[in-house]
Design a protein around this motif. Structure first.
Motif, PDB file in Angstrom:
ATOM      1  N   ALA A   1     -14.554  -8.066   2.006  1.00 24.54           N
ATOM      2  CA  ALA A   1     -15.045  -6.718   1.710  1.00 24.54           C
ATOM      3  C   ALA A   1     -14.238  -6.036   0.608  1.00 24.54           C
ATOM      4  CB  ALA A   1     -15.023  -5.857   2.970  1.00 24.54           C
ATOM      5  N   GLY A   2     -13.049  -6.560   0.305  1.00 20.34           N
ATOM      6  CA  GLY A   2     -12.222  -5.929  -0.718  1.00 20.34           C
ATOM      7  C   GLY A   2     -11.541  -4.670  -0.202  1.00 20.34           C
ATOM      8  N   VAL A   3     -10.868  -3.985  -1.107  1.00 20.58           N
ATOM      9  CA  VAL A   3     -10.157  -2.766  -0.735  1.00 20.58           C
ATOM     10  C   VAL A   3     -11.005  -1.547  -1.039  1.00 20.58           C
ATOM     11  CG1 VAL A   3      -7.885  -3.781  -1.059  1.00 20.58           C
ATOM     12  CG2 VAL A   3      -9.003  -2.652  -2.982  1.00 20.58           C
ATOM     13  N   GLU A   4     -10.720  -0.463  -0.339  1.00 22.72           N
ATOM     14  CA  GLU A   4     -11.458   0.784  -0.528  1.00 22.72           C
ATOM     15  C   GLU A   4     -11.082   1.449  -1.853  1.00 22.72           C
ATOM     16  OE1 GLU A   4     -14.282   3.534   1.144  1.00 22.72           O
ATOM     17  OE2 GLU A   4     -13.610   1.552   1.792  1.00 22.72           O
ATOM     18  N   HIS A   5      -9.783   1.415  -2.190  1.00 30.51           N
ATOM     19  CA  HIS A   5      -9.288   2.013  -3.427  1.00 30.51           C
ATOM     20  C   HIS A   5      -8.461   0.965  -4.171  1.00 30.51           C
ATOM     21  CE1 HIS A   5      -9.595   5.264  -0.367  1.00 30.51           C
ATOM     22  NE2 HIS A   5     -10.213   5.907  -1.353  1.00 30.51           N
ATOM     23  N   GLU A   6      -8.888   0.623  -5.357  1.00 29.03           N
ATOM     24  CA  GLU A   6      -8.193  -0.400  -6.127  1.00 29.03           C
ATOM     25  C   GLU A   6      -6.751  -0.001  -6.436  1.00 29.03           C
ATOM     26  OE1 GLU A   6      -9.130  -3.358  -6.823  1.00 29.03           O
ATOM     27  OE2 GLU A   6     -11.211  -3.221  -6.115  1.00 29.03           O
ATOM     28  N   ASP A   7      -6.532   1.289  -6.631  1.00 35.84           N
ATOM     29  CA  ASP A   7      -5.197   1.767  -6.989  1.00 35.84           C
ATOM     30  C   ASP A   7      -4.499   2.438  -5.813  1.00 35.84           C
ATOM     31  OD1 ASP A   7      -6.968   3.855  -6.884  1.00 35.84           O
ATOM     32  OD2 ASP A   7      -6.070   4.955  -8.557  1.00 35.84           O
ATOM     33  N   TRP A   8      -4.730   1.927  -4.592  1.00 29.39           N
ATOM     34  CA  TRP A   8      -4.210   2.598  -3.408  1.00 29.39           C
ATOM     35  C   TRP A   8      -2.682   2.608  -3.365  1.00 29.39           C
ATOM     36  CZ3 TRP A   8      -1.337   0.389   0.619  1.00 29.39           C
ATOM     37  CH2 TRP A   8      -1.251  -1.011   0.628  1.00 29.39           C
ATOM     38  N   ARG A   9      -2.058   1.545  -3.890  1.00 32.70           N
ATOM     39  CA  ARG A   9      -0.599   1.511  -3.886  1.00 32.70           C
ATOM     40  C   ARG A   9      -0.033   2.542  -4.861  1.00 32.70           C
ATOM     41  NH1 ARG A   9       1.293  -4.737  -4.001  1.00 32.70           N
ATOM     42  NH2 ARG A   9       3.311  -3.677  -4.215  1.00 32.70           N
ATOM     43  N   SER A  10      -0.706   2.734  -5.978  1.00 36.41           N
ATOM     44  CA  SER A  10      -0.270   3.760  -6.930  1.00 36.41           C
ATOM     45  C   SER A  10      -0.429   5.150  -6.331  1.00 36.41           C
ATOM     46  CB  SER A  10      -1.072   3.646  -8.237  1.00 36.41           C
ATOM     47  OG  SER A  10      -0.838   2.410  -8.864  1.00 36.41           O
ATOM     48  N   LYS A  11      -1.555   5.364  -5.615  1.00 35.99           N
ATOM     49  CA  LYS A  11      -1.774   6.659  -4.973  1.00 35.99           C
ATOM     50  C   LYS A  11      -0.715   6.935  -3.912  1.00 35.99           C
ATOM     51  CE  LYS A  11      -6.792   7.029  -5.609  1.00 35.99           C
ATOM     52  NZ  LYS A  11      -8.091   7.171  -4.928  1.00 35.99           N
ATOM     53  N   LEU A  12      -0.407   5.914  -3.124  1.00 38.17           N
ATOM     54  CA  LEU A  12       0.588   6.092  -2.073  1.00 38.17           C
ATOM     55  C   LEU A  12       1.971   6.317  -2.678  1.00 38.17           C
ATOM     56  CD1 LEU A  12       1.033   6.125   0.973  1.00 38.17           C
ATOM     57  CD2 LEU A  12       1.386   3.650   0.884  1.00 38.17           C
ATOM     58  N   SER A  13       2.278   5.580  -3.748  1.00 42.21           N
ATOM     59  CA  SER A  13       3.556   5.760  -4.427  1.00 42.21           C
ATOM     60  C   SER A  13       3.690   7.170  -4.988  1.00 42.21           C
ATOM     61  CB  SER A  13       3.691   4.732  -5.567  1.00 42.21           C
ATOM     62  OG  SER A  13       4.852   4.988  -6.337  1.00 42.21           O
ATOM     63  N   GLN A  14       2.631   7.670  -5.609  1.00 40.86           N
ATOM     64  CA  GLN A  14       2.669   9.022  -6.157  1.00 40.86           C
ATOM     65  C   GLN A  14       2.826  10.064  -5.063  1.00 40.86           C
ATOM     66  OE1 GLN A  14       2.879   9.838  -9.283  1.00 40.86           O
ATOM     67  NE2 GLN A  14       2.838  12.045  -8.925  1.00 40.86           N
ATOM     68  N   ASP A  15       2.190   9.808  -3.914  1.00 38.28           N
ATOM     69  CA  ASP A  15       2.285  10.763  -2.807  1.00 38.28           C
ATOM     70  C   ASP A  15       3.696  10.772  -2.231  1.00 38.28           C
ATOM     71  OD1 ASP A  15       1.096  12.700  -1.156  1.00 38.28           O
ATOM     72  OD2 ASP A  15       0.900  11.249   0.460  1.00 38.28           O
ATOM     73  N   TYR A  16       4.360   9.624  -2.214  1.00 42.05           N
ATOM     74  CA  TYR A  16       5.749   9.579  -1.756  1.00 42.05           C
ATOM     75  C   TYR A  16       6.679  10.265  -2.753  1.00 42.05           C
ATOM     76  CZ  TYR A  16       4.987   6.435   2.204  1.00 42.05           C
ATOM     77  OH  TYR A  16       4.609   5.904   3.406  1.00 42.05           O
TER      78      TYR A  16
END
Length: 236
Positions: free
Chosen positions: A123-138
């Protein structure tokens, strides 16, 4: 080696530590697992704080109604005090909900893109850049839900029914307990005429209804929603 030299050496190595971990899948999986458990624990903590505020609201409503109807001599405006107290709890819970959503959104990023993909890689991932989003949120944690949306959410789920119960109880109190007087006369409080009291209460509940019914896109993550999941999936 001097202290300044050692500090410079350590600072030069520190930025590379994270990238080195990212190159090792085992270490990265362990870090992400620990991070997920930490965010889940924070989400659970803030969820319990929401429940505490709700418990306070329900307790206050029960106490106010018990006192208001225990004797005909008790003033009707004690119910209005209850409306004010419950409204205060609403504002407190809306603020807590905004903090809760910060951790809930992180947990959802893990669930949507890491856990779901591990269970069904096709099914793949929901957000391709999810790690970048999480990193920015941290790096720069921010509140993601506006006060308006948080208030509407808590009103819709918890507080509008409580406030509706208090409104019905107040209307019953100023009518059934004084059948020989006009409700507008009974609704007066000291030198404040009943017409003004009724008008203020009516405007307040109209404002609450507008907050609940006003159409808007929701920013909160992880809400259970009715209907076709593809429709709200596209909206996010």
């Amino acid at each position: 080696m001097t202290d300044d030299t050692a500090a410079d050496s350590e600072s030069a190595e520190e930025p590379e530590l994270g990238s080195e971990m990212a190159d090792h899948r085992t270490e990265m999986s362990s870090i992400l697992g620990d991070a997920y458990r930490g965010e889940l624990d924070r989400e659970t903590t803030w969820r319990s704080r929401l429940d505490q505020t709700t418990t306070w609201g329900v307790t206050v409503v029960a106490a106010i109604l018990t006192f208001a109807f225990s004797s005909p001599d008790n003033p009707h405006y004690i119910i209005l005090v209850g409306i004010l107290a419950v409204s205060l709890f609403l504002l407190i819970e809306a603020r807590r909900y905004r903090d809760y959503d910060v951790y809930r959104s992180r947990v959802r990023l893990f669930q949507q893109n890491l856990l779901a993909n591990a269970l069904d890689p096709s099914a793949g991932v929901e957000h391709e850049d999810w790690r970048s989003k999480l990193s920015q949120d941290y790096r720069t944690p921010t509140l993601k839900v506006a006060s308006w949306e948080a208030t509407a959410n808590r009103l819709r789920r918890i507080y509008l029914p409580l406030l509706a119960v208090l409104l019905v109880a107040w209307l019953f109190r100023i009518t059934a307990f004084a059948p020989n007087e006009s409700p507008l006369t009974t609704a007066s409080i000291a030198v404040v005429p009943g017409v003004l009291v009724v008008a203020v209460i009516a405007l307040y509940y109209v404002a609450l209804s507008m907050i609940v019914l006003w159409p808007q896109d929701r920013e909160a993550k992880g809400e259970f929603r009715e209907g076709d999941p593809n429709e709200w999936k596209e909206s996010n």
